[in-house]
Motif scaffolding. Structure first.
Motif, short mmCIF file in Angstrom:
data_model
loop_
_atom_site.label_atom_id
_atom_site.label_comp_id
_atom_site.label_asym_id
_atom_site.label_seq_id
_atom_site.Cartn_x
_atom_site.Cartn_y
_atom_site.Cartn_z
N VAL A 128 0.81 -1.16 0.01
CA VAL A 128 0.07 -0.09 -0.13
C VAL A 128 1.01 1.36 0.09
O VAL A 128 0.60 2.00 -0.52
N ASP A 136 -5.20 -2.51 -3.68
CA ASP A 136 -5.92 -3.53 -2.91
C ASP A 136 -5.59 -4.93 -3.08
O ASP A 136 -5.41 -5.74 -2.26
N LEU A 155 -7.02 -3.32 2.27
CA LEU A 155 -6.72 -1.79 2.37
C LEU A 155 -8.14 -1.03 2.72
O LEU A 155 -8.94 -1.16 1.91
N THR A 202 -10.08 2.37 0.81
CA THR A 202 -10.09 2.62 -0.45
C THR A 202 -10.27 3.98 -1.16
O THR A 202 -9.43 4.60 -2.03
N TYR A 234 -7.64 6.41 0.05
CA TYR A 234 -6.30 6.06 -0.59
C TYR A 234 -6.34 6.51 -2.26
O TYR A 234 -5.46 7.17 -2.39
N VAL A 294 -4.52 -1.90 6.97
CA VAL A 294 -4.50 -3.21 6.49
C VAL A 294 -4.78 -4.03 7.61
O VAL A 294 -4.18 -4.09 8.86
#
Length: 267
Positions: free
Chosen positions: A19, A42, A84, A87, A90, A99
């Motif tokens: 990640v 992911d 993840l 998301t 992110y 995580v």
């Protein structure tokens, strides 16, 4: 042989490394449902976690958010993997993600870890104590409500709506008088309750065997937090939902605010 505790930390850290490495670059998206998607990060992070678990525990089952269930799990051992959590954050280049990895057995979740890829921290439990690992050093987690910060999950689904909607907590006079809201939209905030960085966390939803919540719930229980459903019932029963608090007074205050909504909806 590596212990389950060491394995869960290593697995979460392996996903976190992916990640972190993929952050900020171009990422193809895989549409899952309306408004929901996964990214290449992911999928790659889940592969890193699952490959490590498979190598160390070939007879266990694994349930991954992106790949589903694999393995027989004949021994009653199933790893729950959320590669993840956050998301949407992110993809928008926000570093508020986690995580999550947990091992569920016939006796419940026995080990769990929640890794913060950008802070370099892994919150974890071996089923008895709860810790945060930084640079290979473990520190015991100590919940506290001193911050008065309460994280509220505003993401759907809302199985108890319209009777209960978490967003209405934020406008309740009793909430404003005692707490300050935060909305980070990742279950990293559940681990933060165990670590004393949040006073509490509230969400609706049916969370049984949830890859998103299993690790955080296990951490909070091991750290000594108060963990119930929305109506104060055991988690994963009744109306569902989750209220995690650093101490009993904070938990009682939040339950009263939630009950205001649930009771009004029943009338």
């Amino acid at each position: 042989m590596i212990t389950d505790g060491d394995l869960v930390v290593a697995a979460a850290a392996a996903g976190a490394a992916v990640v972190r490495a993929r952050y900020g670059g171009p990422l193809a998206r895989v549409e899952k449902s309306a408004g929901d998607f996964a990214t290449e990060a992911d999928i790659e992070a889940e592969r890193a976690v699952v490959d490590l678990l498979r190598a160390a525990r070939p007879d266990d089952a694994v349930v991954g958010e992106e790949s589903g269930r694999t393995g027989a799990g004949g021994a009653g051992r199933t790893w729950l993997v959320d590669p993840l959590c956050g998301t949407l954050n992110y993809a928008a280049r926000s570093m508020l993600v986690a995580v999550n990895v947990a091992l569920r057995t016939s006796g419940g979740v026995t080990v769990a870890a929640c890794a913060d890829p950008f802070a370099g921290e892994v919150f974890w439990t071996d089923g008895s104590g709860a810790y945060v690992r930084r640079d290979g050093v473990d520190e015991a987690l100590t919940p506290t409500a001193d911050s008065r910060l309460v994280d509220v999950n505003l993401d759907p689904p809302f199985p108890n709506g319209p009777g209960f909607r978490a967003v209405r907590l934020l406008a309740h006079d009793g909430f404003v008088e005692r707490f300050r809201p935060r909305v980070v939209s990742t279950t990293l905030a559940v681990a933060w309750v165990a670590a004393g960085r949040r006073a509490a966390y509230v969400t609706d939803g049916h969370l049984q065997d949830s890859v998103h919540f299993a690790a955080g719930i296990a951490l909070c229980r091991a750290a000594g937090c108060v963990v119930t459903g929305l109506a104060g019932q055991p988690p994963h029963t009744g109306v569902g939902g989750l209220v995690v608090a650093a101490d009993r007074p904070t938990h009682a205050a939040l339950l009263a605010l939630v009950d205001d909504q649930l009771s009004a909806g029943a009338r």
